[in-house]
Design a protein around this motif. Structure first.
Motif, PDB file in Angstrom:
ATOM      1  N   ALA A 150      -9.794  -0.560  -6.590  1.00  0.00           N
ATOM      2  CA  ALA A 150     -10.916  -0.221  -5.592  1.00  0.00           C
ATOM      3  C   ALA A 150     -10.117  -0.491  -4.044  1.00  0.00           C
ATOM      4  O   ALA A 150     -10.793   0.150  -3.177  1.00  0.00           O
ATOM      5  CB  ALA A 150     -11.803  -1.564  -5.502  1.00  0.00           C
ATOM      6  N   VAL A 151      -9.234  -1.131  -4.258  1.00  0.00           N
ATOM      7  CA  VAL A 151      -8.427  -1.238  -2.821  1.00  0.00           C
ATOM      8  C   VAL A 151      -7.891   0.199  -2.627  1.00  0.00           C
ATOM      9  O   VAL A 151      -8.085   0.961  -1.153  1.00  0.00           O
ATOM     10  CB  VAL A 151      -7.205  -2.011  -2.827  1.00  0.00           C
ATOM     11  CG1 VAL A 151      -6.399  -2.313  -1.752  1.00  0.00           C
ATOM     12  CG2 VAL A 151      -7.642  -3.544  -3.046  1.00  0.00           C
TER      13      VAL A 151
ATOM     14  N   GLN B 173      -1.438 -11.762   9.611  1.00  0.00           N
ATOM     15  CA  GLN B 173      -0.775 -11.021   8.408  1.00  0.00           C
ATOM     16  C   GLN B 173       0.412 -10.292   9.386  1.00  0.00           C
ATOM     17  O   GLN B 173       0.152 -10.097  10.679  1.00  0.00           O
ATOM     18  CB  GLN B 173      -1.299  -9.842   7.850  1.00  0.00           C
ATOM     19  CG  GLN B 173      -2.442 -10.801   6.746  1.00  0.00           C
ATOM     20  CD  GLN B 173      -3.321  -9.660   6.325  1.00  0.00           C
ATOM     21  OE1 GLN B 173      -4.108  -8.878   7.325  1.00  0.00           O
ATOM     22  NE2 GLN B 173      -3.592  -9.355   5.049  1.00  0.00           N
TER      23      GLN B 173
ATOM     24  N   THR C  13     -10.681   2.171  -1.318  1.00  0.00           N
ATOM     25  CA  THR C  13     -11.075   1.949   0.066  1.00  0.00           C
ATOM     26  C   THR C  13     -10.020   2.460   1.002  1.00  0.00           C
ATOM     27  O   THR C  13     -10.411   2.725   2.186  1.00  0.00           O
ATOM     28  CB  THR C  13     -11.185   0.524   0.146  1.00  0.00           C
ATOM     29  OG1 THR C  13     -12.200   0.047  -0.823  1.00  0.00           O
ATOM     30  CG2 THR C  13     -11.890   0.217   1.469  1.00  0.00           C
ATOM     31  N   VAL C  14      -8.675   2.445   0.797  1.00  0.00           N
ATOM     32  CA  VAL C  14      -7.804   2.945   1.715  1.00  0.00           C
ATOM     33  C   VAL C  14      -8.048   4.433   1.924  1.00  0.00           C
ATOM     34  O   VAL C  14      -8.258   4.930   3.335  1.00  0.00           O
ATOM     35  CB  VAL C  14      -6.247   2.750   1.222  1.00  0.00           C
ATOM     36  CG1 VAL C  14      -5.271   3.801   1.925  1.00  0.00           C
ATOM     37  CG2 VAL C  14      -5.857   1.288   1.071  1.00  0.00           C
TER      38      VAL C  14
ATOM     39  N   GLU D 144      -3.796  -0.892  11.874  1.00  0.00           N
ATOM     40  CA  GLU D 144      -4.722  -1.410  12.284  1.00  0.00           C
ATOM     41  C   GLU D 144      -5.959  -1.966  11.800  1.00  0.00           C
ATOM     42  O   GLU D 144      -6.451  -3.084  11.855  1.00  0.00           O
ATOM     43  CB  GLU D 144      -5.604  -0.713  13.630  1.00  0.00           C
ATOM     44  CG  GLU D 144      -4.693  -0.515  14.933  1.00  0.00           C
ATOM     45  CD  GLU D 144      -5.093   0.829  15.641  1.00  0.00           C
ATOM     46  OE1 GLU D 144      -6.443   1.117  15.681  1.00  0.00           O
ATOM     47  OE2 GLU D 144      -4.473   1.327  16.513  1.00  0.00           O
ATOM     48  N   VAL D 145      -5.903  -1.304  10.613  1.00  0.00           N
ATOM     49  CA  VAL D 145      -6.997  -1.742   9.681  1.00  0.00           C
ATOM     50  C   VAL D 145      -6.724  -2.554   8.596  1.00  0.00           C
ATOM     51  O   VAL D 145      -7.155  -3.703   8.211  1.00  0.00           O
ATOM     52  CB  VAL D 145      -7.753  -0.487   8.869  1.00  0.00           C
ATOM     53  CG1 VAL D 145      -8.671  -0.816   7.968  1.00  0.00           C
ATOM     54  CG2 VAL D 145      -8.394   0.265   9.908  1.00  0.00           C
ATOM     55  N   LEU D 146      -5.481  -2.406   8.188  1.00  0.00           N
ATOM     56  CA  LEU D 146      -4.791  -3.202   6.841  1.00  0.00           C
ATOM     57  C   LEU D 146      -4.196  -4.396   7.238  1.00  0.00           C
ATOM     58  O   LEU D 146      -3.825  -5.192   6.525  1.00  0.00           O
ATOM     59  CB  LEU D 146      -3.970  -2.031   6.341  1.00  0.00           C
ATOM     60  CG  LEU D 146      -4.637  -1.049   5.587  1.00  0.00           C
ATOM     61  CD1 LEU D 146      -3.455   0.037   5.031  1.00  0.00           C
ATOM     62  CD2 LEU D 146      -5.785  -1.326   4.669  1.00  0.00           C
ATOM     63  N   VAL D 147      -3.773  -4.746   8.519  1.00  0.00           N
ATOM     64  CA  VAL D 147      -3.181  -5.825   9.106  1.00  0.00           C
ATOM     65  C   VAL D 147      -3.902  -6.616   9.779  1.00  0.00           C
ATOM     66  O   VAL D 147      -4.276  -5.923  10.921  1.00  0.00           O
ATOM     67  CB  VAL D 147      -1.876  -5.361   9.538  1.00  0.00           C
ATOM     68  CG1 VAL D 147      -0.795  -6.883   9.882  1.00  0.00           C
ATOM     69  CG2 VAL D 147      -1.087  -4.365   8.326  1.00  0.00           C
ATOM     70  N   ASP D 148      -4.289  -7.863   9.864  1.00  0.00           N
ATOM     71  CA  ASP D 148      -4.880  -8.546  10.899  1.00  0.00           C
ATOM     72  C   ASP D 148      -3.778  -9.484  11.789  1.00  0.00           C
ATOM     73  O   ASP D 148      -3.382 -10.053  10.802  1.00  0.00           O
ATOM     74  CB  ASP D 148      -6.031  -9.709  10.097  1.00  0.00           C
ATOM     75  CG  ASP D 148      -6.762 -10.261  11.133  1.00  0.00           C
ATOM     76  OD1 ASP D 148      -6.276 -10.722  12.267  1.00  0.00           O
ATOM     77  OD2 ASP D 148      -8.107 -10.422  11.152  1.00  0.00           O
TER      78      ASP D 148
ATOM     79  N   PHE E  35       0.744  -1.185  -0.018  1.00  0.00           N
ATOM     80  CA  PHE E  35      -0.028  -0.096   0.041  1.00  0.00           C
ATOM     81  C   PHE E  35       0.971   1.310   0.093  1.00  0.00           C
ATOM     82  O   PHE E  35       1.698   1.443   0.906  1.00  0.00           O
ATOM     83  CB  PHE E  35      -0.986   0.044   1.182  1.00  0.00           C
ATOM     84  CG  PHE E  35      -1.718  -1.213   1.342  1.00  0.00           C
ATOM     85  CD1 PHE E  35      -2.954  -1.089   0.766  1.00  0.00           C
ATOM     86  CD2 PHE E  35      -1.385  -2.448   2.086  1.00  0.00           C
ATOM     87  CE1 PHE E  35      -3.872  -2.159   1.085  1.00  0.00           C
ATOM     88  CE2 PHE E  35      -2.179  -3.427   2.209  1.00  0.00           C
ATOM     89  CZ  PHE E  35      -3.408  -3.382   1.714  1.00  0.00           C
TER      90      PHE E  35
ATOM     91  N   ALA F 291     -10.911   5.989   1.787  1.00  0.00           N
ATOM     92  CA  ALA F 291     -12.481   6.023   2.517  1.00  0.00           C
ATOM     93  C   ALA F 291     -11.992   5.458   4.093  1.00  0.00           C
ATOM     94  O   ALA F 291     -12.563   6.261   4.879  1.00  0.00           O
ATOM     95  CB  ALA F 291     -13.106   4.811   2.074  1.00  0.00           C
ATOM     96  N   VAL F 292     -11.064   4.538   4.402  1.00  0.00           N
ATOM     97  CA  VAL F 292     -10.517   4.585   5.727  1.00  0.00           C
ATOM     98  C   VAL F 292     -10.216   5.690   6.398  1.00  0.00           C
ATOM     99  O   VAL F 292     -10.391   6.132   7.497  1.00  0.00           O
ATOM    100  CB  VAL F 292      -9.547   3.371   5.769  1.00  0.00           C
ATOM    101  CG1 VAL F 292      -8.968   3.141   7.289  1.00  0.00           C
ATOM    102  CG2 VAL F 292     -10.473   1.909   5.439  1.00  0.00           C
TER     103      VAL F 292
ATOM    104  N   LEU G 245     -11.378   7.872   9.492  1.00  0.00           N
ATOM    105  CA  LEU G 245     -10.682   7.834  10.835  1.00  0.00           C
ATOM    106  C   LEU G 245     -10.088   9.278  10.820  1.00  0.00           C
ATOM    107  O   LEU G 245      -9.272   9.480  11.738  1.00  0.00           O
ATOM    108  CB  LEU G 245      -9.415   7.200  10.946  1.00  0.00           C
ATOM    109  CG  LEU G 245      -9.962   5.135  10.771  1.00  0.00           C
ATOM    110  CD1 LEU G 245      -8.705   4.537  10.625  1.00  0.00           C
ATOM    111  CD2 LEU G 245     -10.621   5.019  12.087  1.00  0.00           C
TER     112      LEU G 245
END
Lengths: 236, 935
Positions: free
Chosen positions: B93-94, B66, B97-98, B58-62, B42, B100-101, B105
């Motif tokens: 789209a990714v 990951q 969405t980044v 926090e959002v992009l990595v679980d 990213f 949008a995140v 936030l």
């Protein structure tokens, strides 16, 4: 005559099994309606009036950052406090497929959902065995046949034994399709009112939907889960 | 000052994308690759501090799945690092969405982009040669149509504004034919001399030079793709006589049939029929061949999106999609791959992923289809996408009316689909000003899903609707304004990034857009629906009433054309036809081992199980799929057609396909009749009423300017018209895709085999009485219906045996004049419920049909009574019009009486797991293995 409980189906852009969930809920005896987070940001009244909540399946925000992540973020922003209060008061919540992924990311359910072991989206029928435990949605339910349709459904939890001790493992696959830890298909929160599962019980609510129906066969309806959820609203 | 950072996200466990990449690397001749690690990258630009990094992580990595690392990774010495990123301007789209995140936030991220990182490991750590590295980078790990690639860490590139080119005026007045031809080449307009002359004459009369917007609009509107010049051309027969156009013949056939259920045929975006009171069904099938050849994922992806919009453009609500795919052999050796062609296996994997991605995400079941393999498709894969929608049986909207607003809904406009080739070779980095107009896009199914929701909820807000497909706004607005005229301002169109020239906005093929004509009193209601659904709505202008199309960009008038000239000013083409003379010699391939031949047929890629593909598609969503593509005790046997039925209803819709390019090579006329028959047979077999069948035709052929190719089309169209009359099944929609050719290294043009896809959509009066081909019970009788003849032209037995000295030997199956009456009677028999299984006999003949039924039921068959004496003919001939039915013991006589013609009792269903057909004896396990072995 008993009043039909009000069920609310939550959707985000890309949710696509919301209408299937409504059909299942209506058949199970609820009055169901759909609300988007955009609607609830305008007016949260439908959530306040709901007695049962479904987070429906689909590809919210195209699963662009990983399944459910953006939905979880906006869910938290728009109705996080209200949804947690609903759960604290014993209100039943079910997250199906993308809804499960969303509730996990939002912290309402434990664990994580990774890519299927096959590396691909899979659409096939599975048999689910309800497990003894605290879940109000699966209590006394016969084994359920229904389809899976997901690419990120491999359930992962660092301590499955703890989940089992707490009675939080609600459903297991009879034949594990995606490499989930301990064949887990569905888990609930410690209180048992929030259930998340990857398969789609809303797509097996009448006998004709079963692929073996044309052979005179069949299996347990997914409708049972929705009936349990509706019954729970009458109890609480 | 904006800064840029990157986050690299890696799977904690094995990344499921790795293993298929290793297999594909070996396919490309880089055999020593043992592992390819994959990570997601990213890029973000803005004010990037630790808070931003932490919140994004926090959002992009679980953390259970990951790990993420910020900053450019250090050199990885364990292997070769290759990174790829989408070109700026390609739908991402990714990245969206980044953003949008970040917005949700409250993070100061201004731009986002994405990429992928690969680390290629070889056996023993041997370094890749430059050639191997480039082959992997360019042919496996990236596609130059939509991506750029780097060895080592890639620099991010974001969409930047560029200065729009001003409107150009191009003199055409006074030019002779040579000068017009030169202009045609220079601007890539692909027009005929007569068409160029018509344009020059019109501007001569208008007394001015055309703008670039006008020339591009005419070239687009008059293109083969939009105008179907071949199907509208006058036909010159070999004796010099003129015959009506192909499209005219099809329309005439449907009109004369006058089927009461047809609401609309060959007009608008889709064919419309009504099988049940109050409900209409819209059907459409499209091809997306060339885009899928150069960018398989994006080509197929946008093909699905496009055909769904066609159904929405016919004011119907989509309920299902279909796909028929034709590929080169997946095991083609690397050294046999023509230059510049993507390996057939990678094409297949990309196309299947593209179909799955769009259909699964938009939430429509992908239910019916076919997958064909032939060397003729190696350079020109074919992708046929279909969609079915439902609507209320009410009078269609009558607009647009003068005064209605021109409204565009959905996605934003970018340089999508515009002269992409000239942009894609430029080197890109963060400072590059231009945005590439990729000639193929990635679809955005979520935006289209929102459009579906909006159009379902906001009925009555518009007076006319169409989709934005080829030609973009020029085509959509131009077609809607045909009778009224319109006046639009392109400066109002919402853009993906600034800097587009007027012609680019007007011609852009950006996906996921619809155009509606909205009466002024309805616009606020539609606006409110759009806001609630999250769909962007823009008013571009009005429909006027003076039959002139006017396009402005702010104050500047950039196009002014009479709509009559735009739509009717093109001179009709005249094309000579040279008719084929097929061999019909009744030759029979020599077959010494019938059991081995049966197993070889079951394992042939065209007959073997397509389960590996079918399971990638969600065919369960909406809960309407009653007969699935895979049926039987183990759900692994092929169904003839599929049946959809609303859970709350009792009636259903059946969908079936017919396609056989091998007959097409042998005998186009017989092929045409045979595939109509097969499509209809497939829906009749599952319980559809043959009196209520609507047909669609999709043609993929070579260059029709070659008289022999055009002649194939002429006899094909004549034959499907004849079949349509014979079966009483009207054609309601169709599409042709011509020029599917590849210029080989040998200097020869190689055409795809003549490929006609017929789709049958039919009424199922009782969805609970649907029938499947899997055997149900031991001791039941097996009955063959129809006539078996020595017909092996283009047969699969010929393909597996190579049994002919001359591959053109044999006769393709001839039409069976008794078939229409047989299907009507069989339908009545099926409705009684006494036929327990029913399967059509097609590729591979009777033996394959019986084996598939046995696999489906996990039961054996014992067949001693062959329909004809020659066992090769009995087992493997591909005569049309035939079914195998399973009935209760003693019911064969009843079935013969119902059909009012002789039937052939073959034998019985047995519990013993063996497929025994005359001289052929094969274990059921062996049959299952052979059938499931290939994909």
């Amino acid at each position: 005559m008993s009043v039909r409980p009000r069920a609310l189906v939550l959707q985000a852009p890309g949710t696509n099994r919301d209408h299937d969930a409504v059909f299942a809920l209506e058949l199970a005896g609820a009055d169901a309606s759909i609300a988007s987070l955009l609607d609830l940001a305008d007016d949260p009244a439908p959530l306040d009036a709901a007695q049962l909540v479904v987070v429906a399946g689909g590809f919210s925000h195209a699963d662009a950052l990983g399944a459910g992540r953006m939905f979880a973020l906006s869910l938290d922003q728009v109705i996080g406090d209200r949804l947690r209060a609903f759960v604290d008061s014993g209100g039943p919540v079910i997250g199906i497929c993308n809804g499960f992924q969303t509730l996990v990311r939002a912290g309402l359910l434990p664990g994580a959902l990774g890519h299927n072991a096959s590396g691909s989206f899979q659409c096939e029928w599975v048999t689910l065995d309800p497990q003894p435990g605290v879940c109000v949605w699966t209590e006394g339910v016969e084994p359920v046949d229904c389809p899976i349709a997901h690419g990120e459904g491999r359930y992962v939890h660092p301590d499955v034994a703890e989940l089992e001790r707490n009675g939080q493992v609600a459903l297991r696959y009879r034949r594990n399709p995606n490499g989930s830890d301990a064949d887990i298909a569905g888990v609930c929160d410690p209180t048992g009112v929030v259930l998340g599962l990857m398969p789609h019980p809303e797509n097996h609510v009448i006998a004709r939907q079963h692929p073996l129906h044309v052979r005179g066969g069949g299996g347990g309806l997914g409708l049972q889960l929705f009936r349990r959820g509706v019954e729970h609203t009458r109890r609480s | 000052m904006s800064e840029i950072d990157r986050l690299t996200v890696t799977s904690l466990g094995a990344d499921p994308r790795s293993a298929p990449l290793v297999a594909s690397a070996q396919l490309l001749g880089v055999a020593e690759v043992v592992a390819i690690d994959v990570a997601d990258v990213f890029f973000v630009a803005g004010t990037i501090d630790d808070t931003v990094r932490d919140r994004l992580s926090e959002v992009l990595v679980d953390p259970l799945l990951q790990e993420g690392a910020w900053g450019t990774p250090a050199d990885d010495r364990s292997g070769t690092v290759i990174e790829a990123a989408l070109l700026p301007g390609v739908t991402d789209a990714v990245a969206a969405t980044v953003l949008a995140v970040a917005d949700t936030l409250g993070l100061a991220v201004e731009q986002a982009a994405t990429g992928r990182r690969y680390v290629v490991h070889t056996a023993g750590g041997r370094a890749l040669t430059d050639d191997e590295r480039d082959r992997l980078a360019n042919r496996l790990l990236s596609n130059a149509v939509i991506e750029r690639v780097a060895v080592g860490a890639i620099e991010p590139a974001f969409a930047h504004a560029s200065t729009p080119t001003p409107v150009e005026r191009v003199e055409v007045r006074g030019l002779d034919d040579d000068a017009l031809a030169a202009l045609n080449r220079e601007r890539g307009m692909a027009l005929d001399p007569a068409e160029l002359r018509a344009i020059a004459d019109w501007f001569e009369r208008a007394g001015r030079a055309p703008t670039d917007v006008e020339l591009e609009t005419l070239a687009q509107t008059w293109s083969e793709h939009c105008a179907h010049k071949t199907f509208r051309a006058r036909v010159v027969l070999p004796d010099g006589t003129l015959a009506p156009s192909l499209l005219g013949r099809l329309r005439d056939t449907t009109e004369k049939l006058a089927a009461p259920f047809v609401r609309s045929a060959f007009v608008g975006n889709a064919g419309i029929v009504s099988f049940s009171p109050g409900v209409t069904v819209a059907v459409k099938a499209e091809t997306h061949n060339h885009p899928s050849a150069i960018e398989p994922f994006g080509g197929a992806n946008t093909g699905v999106g496009g055909v769904i919009r066609d159904v929405m453009g016919a004011a119907h609500h989509p309920i299902a999609t279909t796909d028929v795919l034709c590929f080169g052999p997946s095991d083609l050796p690397h050294h046999e791959l023509p230059p510049g062609v993507i390996h057939p296996r990678l094409v297949r994997d990309g196309v299947v992923a593209g179909v799955a991605d769009y259909g699964n995400k938009i939430g429509l079941p992908t239910v019916a289809g076919a997958v064909l393999y032939d060397p003729g498709y190696t350079a020109n894969p074919l992708v046929f996408c279909g969609c079915i929608g439902v609507g209320a049986d009410v009078a269609p909207p009558t607009g647009p009316h003068p005064g209605d607003l021109v409204v565009v809904l959905g996605g934003r406009t970018g340089r999508d689909g515009l002269r992409g080739a000239t942009f894609s070779s430029a080197t890109m980095d963060a400072t590059t000003g231009d945005v590439a107009g990729a000639s193929v896009q990635i679809g955005d199914p979520i935006t289209e899903k929102l459009l579906i929701d909006l159009l379902r909820d906001a009925t009555g807000c518009w007076s006319a609707i169409t989709d934005c497909g080829a030609g973009g706004l020029s085509s959509a607005v131009g077609e809607m304004a045909e009778h009224t005229g319109a006046d639009v301002d392109l400066a109002l169109a919402p853009l993906k990034y600034p800097g587009l020239a007027p012609w680019e906005i007007w011609l852009s093929e950006a996906q996921e857009r619809m155009v509606v004509a909205v009466p002024p009193e309805s616009i606020e209601r539609l606006r409110e629906h759009a806001r609630r659904t999250g769909v962007e709505l823009t008013v571009l202008g009005t429909f006027t009433g003076d039959a002139v199309l006017r396009v402005r960009h702010g104050d500047e008038l950039v196009l002014e054309l009479e709509t009559s000239f735009l739509h009717d000013g093109r001179p009709q083409r005249t094309l000579p036809a040279e008719l084929p003379s097929p061999r019909r010699d009744g030759a029979i391939p020599r077959c010494d081992d019938h059991a081995a031949a049966l197993l070889a047929l079951l394992a042939h890629p065209n007959i073997a199980s397509k389960e590996a593909i079918v399971r990638r598609y969600d065919h369960e969503i909406r809960g309407t799929t009653v007969v699935r593509p895979l049926v039987g005790a183990a759900l692994d046997a092929p169904a003839d057609g599929v049946v959809l039925a609303e859970p709350s209803g009792s009636v259903g819709l059946a969908i079936g396909h017919g396609v056989n390019p091998w007959y097409g090579v042998a005998d186009p006329e017989r092929m045409a009749h045979a595939v109509v028959d097969e499509a209809i047979r497939n829906v009749v077999a599952v319980g559809a009423d043959p009196a209520m069948v609507a047909l669609m035709d999709n043609f993929s052929w070579g260059d029709p300017r070659r008289p022999s190719t055009f002649g194939e089309l002429v006899v094909t169209v004549d034959a499907i018209c004849e079949a349509s009359r014979a079966y009483g099944a009207p054609f309601v929609s169709g599409k042709d895709s011509l020029n599917n050719e590849y210029l080989g290294a040998d200097g020869e043009r190689h055409s795809v085999p003549p490929t006609l896809v017929i789709t049958a959509v039919a009424h199922v009066p009782d969805a609970d009485a649907a029938v499947t081909p899997d055997l149900k019970a031991a001791d039941d009788q097996l009955v063959l219906i129809g006539t078996t003849r020595p017909e092996f032209g283009g047969s699969h037995l010929g393909a597996v045996l190579g049994g002919f000295d001359d591959p053109r030997s044999g006769s393709a199956p001839e039409p069976d004049p008794r078939a229409p009456e047989r299907y009507r009677r069989l339908h009545r028999a099926l409705r009684t419920g006494r036929v327990r299984a029913c399967h059509d006999v097609s590729e591979g003949g009777l033996a394959v049909a019986l084996a598939e039924m046995a696999i489906g039921g996990r039961l054996g068959v014992s067949v001693e009574q062959l329909p004809v004496d020659d066992p090769t003919v009995a087992l493997f001939a591909e005569s049309t019009g035939r079914f195998v039915c399973e009935v209760a013991p003693g019911d064969a006589a009843w079935l013969a009486a119902e059909l009012d013609e002789p039937v052939h009792v073959l034998g019985t269903v047995v519990a013993d797991p063996v497929v025994h057909v005359g001289p052929c004896r094969v274990g059921l396990d062996a049959a299952v293995r052979a059938f499931g072995g290939a994909s």
